[in-house]
Write an enzyme that holds these catalytic residues in place. Sequence first.
Site, PDB file in Angstrom:
ATOM      1  N   LYS A   1       0.752  -1.282  -0.025  1.00 60.45           N
ATOM      2  CA  LYS A   1      -0.188  -0.053   0.031  1.00 60.45           C
ATOM      3  C   LYS A   1       0.842   1.274   0.110  1.00 60.45           C
ATOM      4  O   LYS A   1       0.414   2.124  -0.803  1.00 60.45           O
ATOM      5  CB  LYS A   1      -1.024  -0.046   1.321  1.00 60.45           C
ATOM      6  CG  LYS A   1      -2.086  -1.088   1.080  1.00 60.45           C
ATOM      7  CD  LYS A   1      -2.811  -1.491   2.437  1.00 60.45           C
ATOM      8  CE  LYS A   1      -3.644  -2.616   2.105  1.00 60.45           C
ATOM      9  NZ  LYS A   1      -4.565  -3.040   3.363  1.00 60.45           N
TER      10      LYS A   1
ATOM     11  N   GLN B   1      -4.868  -1.543   9.756  1.00 61.05           N
ATOM     12  CA  GLN B   1      -4.715  -2.864   8.981  1.00 61.05           C
ATOM     13  C   GLN B   1      -5.211  -3.930  10.048  1.00 61.05           C
ATOM     14  O   GLN B   1      -4.841  -3.992  11.135  1.00 61.05           O
ATOM     15  CB  GLN B   1      -3.039  -3.095   8.657  1.00 61.05           C
ATOM     16  CG  GLN B   1      -3.096  -4.435   7.869  1.00 61.05           C
ATOM     17  CD  GLN B   1      -3.499  -4.599   6.578  1.00 61.05           C
ATOM     18  OE1 GLN B   1      -3.548  -3.586   6.132  1.00 61.05           O
ATOM     19  NE2 GLN B   1      -3.856  -5.784   6.183  1.00 61.05           N
TER      20      GLN B   1
ATOM     21  N   ASP C   1     -11.381   2.584   3.831  1.00 55.16           N
ATOM     22  CA  ASP C   1     -11.457   0.922   3.967  1.00 55.16           C
ATOM     23  C   ASP C   1     -13.083   0.621   3.680  1.00 55.16           C
ATOM     24  O   ASP C   1     -13.344  -0.378   3.750  1.00 55.16           O
ATOM     25  CB  ASP C   1     -10.969   0.411   5.454  1.00 55.16           C
ATOM     26  CG  ASP C   1      -9.915  -0.313   5.034  1.00 55.16           C
ATOM     27  OD1 ASP C   1      -9.487  -1.058   4.064  1.00 55.16           O
ATOM     28  OD2 ASP C   1      -8.928  -0.464   6.210  1.00 55.16           O
TER      29      ASP C   1
END
Length: 297
Positions: free
Chosen positions: A53, A97, A120
């Site tokens: 990422k 995460q 997200d």
Amino acid sequence: MSAKLIDGKAIAAAIRQELRERIAALDKQGIKPGLAVVLVGEDSASRVYVGMKEKSCTELGIYSDHHHLPAETTQEELLGLVENLNADSRIHGILVQLPLPDHIDENRIIEAVSPAKDVDGFHPVNLGRLVIGLDCFRPCTPAGVQELLVRSGVELSGKRVVIVGRSNIVGKPLANILMQKAEGADATVTVAHSRTENLPELVKSADVVVAAIGRAEMITGDWIKPGAVVIDVGINRVEDPAAKRGYRLVGDVHFESASEVASQITPVPGGVGPMTIVMLMKNTVTSAEKALAKRGE
Ligand code: GUN
């Protein structure tokens, strides 16, 4: 192999190109999109994903703010960081995460992220808006699966999609995306899972199969209807003494047998994975555009 390969890397590259134009337009307005990536602990797969990422941010000219915290970080400390990032005007997207260490309540953290920075798409506000068809940040993997299907010319309207896996990250939001009354959707969606009876039979009824259950090579060619499209979201490590690292990556689909029967199929790696990352970049750019529009109000 008779199936056509759905090349996630190439499709992701085309989307990155579209994003470069949007990032250049933002740059003219003095705005650089910013993404904060928070990793807690030492999960090796998470480290790899977070690294990819960040690399993608750098490559596109997105500001990347990396926070790698020790596994002992308390929930309060993590909530404090999220609050700071919510208030930081350089940051347009916040990604924590998952999975988090067991002593941290994932839902508490997800709900602490401002919905306006929830690139997200995991916050209940964004998921709720998705369910009723309102504008929102869509979770990256499901959004990437839809892009793969649409850009591969797969007609979804009226078709039977079977999603194997009911996670909050993939199965549930993907079902909502593909059943939406909208272009690139309008499918008849069934969500199957580990308790589903007669699973092979159900999968065989599908025009499009999406495997997201996290079991290495579970879905074999004899489960696939001839001509069906197969999207494999799984990434599993299986031991392989012949491989340099001692393991190799496989999907939830047994590629060799399924690719004999399907009309189109994604590889692992190089299918859904690159799409997840580019959709995160896309959500971050969209968030920066929204922040700019708000500034002008
Ligand atoms: N863990 C596995 N997939 C994801 C994802 O898309 N986002 C976050 N934050 N964590 C994940």
